[in-house]
Motif scaffolding. Sequence first.
Motif, PDB file in Angstrom:
ATOM      1  N   ALA A  52       6.110  -1.031 -10.027  1.00 23.94           N
ATOM      2  CA  ALA A  52       6.072   0.233 -10.776  1.00 23.94           C
ATOM      3  C   ALA A  52       4.822   1.042 -10.442  1.00 23.94           C
ATOM      4  O   ALA A  52       4.845   2.275 -10.500  1.00 23.94           O
ATOM      5  CB  ALA A  52       6.143  -0.041 -12.275  1.00 23.94           C
ATOM      6  N   SER A  53       3.745   0.363 -10.061  1.00 19.77           N
ATOM      7  CA  SER A  53       2.506   1.070  -9.733  1.00 19.77           C
ATOM      8  C   SER A  53       2.618   1.859  -8.420  1.00 19.77           C
ATOM      9  O   SER A  53       1.780   2.714  -8.148  1.00 19.77           O
ATOM     10  CB  SER A  53       1.340   0.090  -9.655  1.00 19.77           C
ATOM     11  N   GLN A  54       3.642   1.595  -7.625  1.00 22.44           N
ATOM     12  CA  GLN A  54       3.843   2.314  -6.373  1.00 22.44           C
ATOM     13  C   GLN A  54       4.642   3.602  -6.570  1.00 22.44           C
ATOM     14  O   GLN A  54       4.809   4.377  -5.636  1.00 22.44           O
ATOM     15  CB  GLN A  54       4.614   1.440  -5.371  1.00 22.44           C
ATOM     16  N   ILE A  55       5.144   3.828  -7.769  1.00 21.32           N
ATOM     17  CA  ILE A  55       6.122   4.892  -7.996  1.00 21.32           C
ATOM     18  C   ILE A  55       5.614   5.892  -9.027  1.00 21.32           C
ATOM     19  O   ILE A  55       5.189   5.522 -10.113  1.00 21.32           O
ATOM     20  CB  ILE A  55       7.456   4.287  -8.478  1.00 21.32           C
ATOM     21  N   THR A  56       5.696   7.163  -8.668  1.00 21.04           N
ATOM     22  CA  THR A  56       5.392   8.269  -9.569  1.00 21.04           C
ATOM     23  C   THR A  56       6.661   9.104  -9.687  1.00 21.04           C
ATOM     24  O   THR A  56       7.387   9.264  -8.706  1.00 21.04           O
ATOM     25  CB  THR A  56       4.255   9.147  -9.003  1.00 21.04           C
ATOM     26  N   THR A  57       6.933   9.624 -10.868  1.00 21.23           N
ATOM     27  CA  THR A  57       8.103  10.486 -11.039  1.00 21.23           C
ATOM     28  C   THR A  57       7.669  11.879 -11.474  1.00 21.23           C
ATOM     29  O   THR A  57       6.648  12.048 -12.134  1.00 21.23           O
ATOM     30  CB  THR A  57       9.083   9.914 -12.088  1.00 21.23           C
ATOM     31  N   VAL A  58       8.465  12.861 -11.081  1.00 20.90           N
ATOM     32  CA  VAL A  58       8.228  14.249 -11.477  1.00 20.90           C
ATOM     33  C   VAL A  58       9.592  14.934 -11.560  1.00 20.90           C
ATOM     34  O   VAL A  58      10.523  14.561 -10.854  1.00 20.90           O
ATOM     35  CB  VAL A  58       7.294  14.968 -10.473  1.00 20.90           C
ATOM     36  N   SER A 108       0.814  -1.213   0.000  1.00 14.73           N
ATOM     37  CA  SER A 108       0.000   0.000   0.000  1.00 14.73           C
ATOM     38  C   SER A 108       0.854   1.273   0.000  1.00 14.73           C
ATOM     39  O   SER A 108       0.328   2.366  -0.175  1.00 14.73           O
ATOM     40  CB  SER A 108      -0.938   0.013   1.202  1.00 14.73           C
ATOM     41  N   ALA A 109       2.158   1.134   0.193  1.00 13.89           N
ATOM     42  CA  ALA A 109       3.049   2.294   0.195  1.00 13.89           C
ATOM     43  C   ALA A 109       3.217   2.818  -1.224  1.00 13.89           C
ATOM     44  O   ALA A 109       3.145   2.072  -2.197  1.00 13.89           O
ATOM     45  CB  ALA A 109       4.408   1.925   0.788  1.00 13.89           C
ATOM     46  N   GLY A 114      16.304  16.329 -14.840  1.00 11.06           N
ATOM     47  CA  GLY A 114      15.610  15.926 -13.610  1.00 11.06           C
ATOM     48  C   GLY A 114      14.728  14.711 -13.838  1.00 11.06           C
ATOM     49  O   GLY A 114      14.620  13.825 -12.989  1.00 11.06           O
ATOM     50  N   GLU A 115      14.099  14.648 -15.014  1.00 13.67           N
ATOM     51  CA  GLU A 115      13.270  13.489 -15.358  1.00 13.67           C
ATOM     52  C   GLU A 115      14.130  12.233 -15.523  1.00 13.67           C
ATOM     53  O   GLU A 115      13.767  11.159 -15.044  1.00 13.67           O
ATOM     54  CB  GLU A 115      12.495  13.769 -16.641  1.00 13.67           C
ATOM     55  N   ARG A 116      15.266  12.362 -16.176  1.00 15.48           N
ATOM     56  CA  ARG A 116      16.158  11.202 -16.325  1.00 15.48           C
ATOM     57  C   ARG A 116      16.639  10.712 -14.966  1.00 15.48           C
ATOM     58  O   ARG A 116      16.758   9.504 -14.737  1.00 15.48           O
ATOM     59  CB  ARG A 116      17.341  11.553 -17.232  1.00 15.48           C
ATOM     60  N   ARG A 117      16.918  11.626 -14.058  1.00 14.60           N
ATOM     61  CA  ARG A 117      17.356  11.234 -12.710  1.00 14.60           C
ATOM     62  C   ARG A 117      16.255  10.497 -11.965  1.00 14.60           C
ATOM     63  O   ARG A 117      16.498   9.443 -11.371  1.00 14.60           O
ATOM     64  CB  ARG A 117      17.805  12.474 -11.926  1.00 14.60           C
ATOM     65  N   SER A 118      15.044  11.027 -11.968  1.00 19.16           N
ATOM     66  CA  SER A 118      13.958  10.349 -11.248  1.00 19.16           C
ATOM     67  C   SER A 118      13.631   9.005 -11.904  1.00 19.16           C
ATOM     68  O   SER A 118      13.339   8.023 -11.213  1.00 19.16           O
ATOM     69  CB  SER A 118      12.721  11.243 -11.129  1.00 19.16           C
ATOM     70  N   ASN A 119      13.717   8.932 -13.229  1.00 17.57           N
ATOM     71  CA  ASN A 119      13.476   7.658 -13.914  1.00 17.57           C
ATOM     72  C   ASN A 119      14.564   6.633 -13.605  1.00 17.57           C
ATOM     73  O   ASN A 119      14.281   5.431 -13.504  1.00 17.57           O
ATOM     74  CB  ASN A 119      13.370   7.865 -15.422  1.00 17.57           C
ATOM     75  N   ALA A 120      15.810   7.079 -13.441  1.00 18.52           N
ATOM     76  CA  ALA A 120      16.900   6.161 -13.105  1.00 18.52           C
ATOM     77  C   ALA A 120      16.669   5.528 -11.732  1.00 18.52           C
ATOM     78  O   ALA A 120      16.876   4.325 -11.542  1.00 18.52           O
ATOM     79  CB  ALA A 120      18.243   6.883 -13.142  1.00 18.52           C
ATOM     80  N   VAL A 121      16.222   6.331 -10.771  1.00 18.57           N
ATOM     81  CA  VAL A 121      15.930   5.797  -9.436  1.00 18.57           C
ATOM     82  C   VAL A 121      14.727   4.862  -9.514  1.00 18.57           C
ATOM     83  O   VAL A 121      14.730   3.774  -8.918  1.00 18.57           O
ATOM     84  CB  VAL A 121      15.712   6.934  -8.417  1.00 18.57           C
ATOM     85  N   ARG A 122      13.692   5.256 -10.264  1.00 15.36           N
ATOM     86  CA  ARG A 122      12.510   4.384 -10.437  1.00 15.36           C
ATOM     87  C   ARG A 122      12.912   3.044 -11.035  1.00 15.36           C
ATOM     88  O   ARG A 122      12.516   1.985 -10.547  1.00 15.36           O
ATOM     89  CB  ARG A 122      11.475   5.050 -11.336  1.00 15.36           C
ATOM     90  N   ASP A 123      13.720   3.077 -12.088  1.00 14.39           N
ATOM     91  CA  ASP A 123      14.133   1.837 -12.744  1.00 14.39           C
ATOM     92  C   ASP A 123      14.899   0.928 -11.791  1.00 14.39           C
ATOM     93  O   ASP A 123      14.712  -0.294 -11.804  1.00 14.39           O
ATOM     94  CB  ASP A 123      14.975   2.142 -13.979  1.00 14.39           C
ATOM     95  N   LEU A 124      15.742   1.505 -10.942  1.00 13.57           N
ATOM     96  CA  LEU A 124      16.488   0.699  -9.978  1.00 13.57           C
ATOM     97  C   LEU A 124      15.554   0.128  -8.913  1.00 13.57           C
ATOM     98  O   LEU A 124      15.671  -1.046  -8.546  1.00 13.57           O
ATOM     99  CB  LEU A 124      17.612   1.518  -9.342  1.00 13.57           C
ATOM    100  N   LEU A 125      14.623   0.924  -8.419  1.00 18.90           N
ATOM    101  CA  LEU A 125      13.649   0.416  -7.441  1.00 18.90           C
ATOM    102  C   LEU A 125      12.861  -0.759  -8.013  1.00 18.90           C
ATOM    103  O   LEU A 125      12.677  -1.783  -7.343  1.00 18.90           O
ATOM    104  CB  LEU A 125      12.681   1.527  -7.018  1.00 18.90           C
ATOM    105  N   VAL A 126      12.417  -0.629  -9.259  1.00 24.94           N
ATOM    106  CA  VAL A 126      11.645  -1.701  -9.898  1.00 24.94           C
ATOM    107  C   VAL A 126      12.534  -2.931 -10.112  1.00 24.94           C
ATOM    108  O   VAL A 126      12.107  -4.065  -9.877  1.00 24.94           O
ATOM    109  CB  VAL A 126      11.016  -1.204 -11.220  1.00 24.94           C
ATOM    110  N   ALA A 127      13.776  -2.729 -10.524  1.00 19.90           N
ATOM    111  CA  ALA A 127      14.695  -3.861 -10.707  1.00 19.90           C
ATOM    112  C   ALA A 127      14.950  -4.587  -9.391  1.00 19.90           C
ATOM    113  O   ALA A 127      15.198  -5.790  -9.381  1.00 19.90           O
ATOM    114  CB  ALA A 127      16.023  -3.375 -11.292  1.00 19.90           C
ATOM    115  N   LEU A 128      14.836  -3.871  -8.276  1.00 19.28           N
ATOM    116  CA  LEU A 128      15.047  -4.465  -6.961  1.00 19.28           C
ATOM    117  C   LEU A 128      13.758  -5.006  -6.353  1.00 19.28           C
ATOM    118  O   LEU A 128      13.735  -5.397  -5.198  1.00 19.28           O
ATOM    119  CB  LEU A 128      15.689  -3.443  -6.020  1.00 19.28           C
ATOM    120  N   GLY A 129      12.666  -5.009  -7.123  1.00 15.29           N
ATOM    121  CA  GLY A 129      11.449  -5.685  -6.692  1.00 15.29           C
ATOM    122  C   GLY A 129      10.283  -4.806  -6.310  1.00 15.29           C
ATOM    123  O   GLY A 129       9.213  -5.316  -5.991  1.00 15.29           O
ATOM    124  N   ALA A 130      10.442  -3.491  -6.295  1.00 17.08           N
ATOM    125  CA  ALA A 130       9.301  -2.619  -6.010  1.00 17.08           C
ATOM    126  C   ALA A 130       8.364  -2.647  -7.217  1.00 17.08           C
ATOM    127  O   ALA A 130       8.791  -2.860  -8.352  1.00 17.08           O
ATOM    128  CB  ALA A 130       9.773  -1.194  -5.742  1.00 17.08           C
TER     129      ALA A 130
END
Length: 179
Positions: free
Chosen positions: A143-149, A103-104, A125-141
């Motif tokens: 994608a539906s839990q993550i929004t980027t701006v 739920s987080a 800034g978008e590339r930076r937030s997407n890079a962190v998102r991609d790593l979080l997803v690769a580590l098992g989070a």
Amino acid sequence: MKKFLYVCVIALTAVAVTGCGKKATTRAGGDAASTSGTAGTGTGADGAYGAGSGTGFAAGSLDDPSSPLSQRKIYFGLDRYDVTDEYRSLVEAHAGYLRSSPSAAVTLEGHTDERGSREYNIALGERRSNAVRDLLVALGASASQITTVSYGEEKPASDCHDESCWSQNRRVEIVYTAR
């Protein structure tokens, strides 16, 4: 900052080793389906963070200053958007929390320093937030839990005009929108 994270990882490892009475188990399907090498194994790459159902971090860990989850800024080099090894364990901790808390939700806010055009900085800034998102997803989070701006240079952490301030402005902030 690096020493603080190192001490936190050592302390959490010691707590996990001495405080856990159960054996770690892998989720159904085993590790063969994992493409990241760490998701689904029960631990992160360094063995400190759980995968699947048990991370060792409760929602209260988000506000505990001794928890790596209280650290929510990832800094970048000039014109860079790759997550360095210095911040990998921090991202692993947040990925573990997101895996164990369906739920987080987080918003990843990308920022830049003032140098460069407004358009370039929004894109960086978008590339930076997407890079962190991609790593979080690769580590098992999920994608539906993550929004980027991307805020580009619009929300500086520091307002002076030299490298000491610019380095504080080149960042992604992890903002929990749901716990």
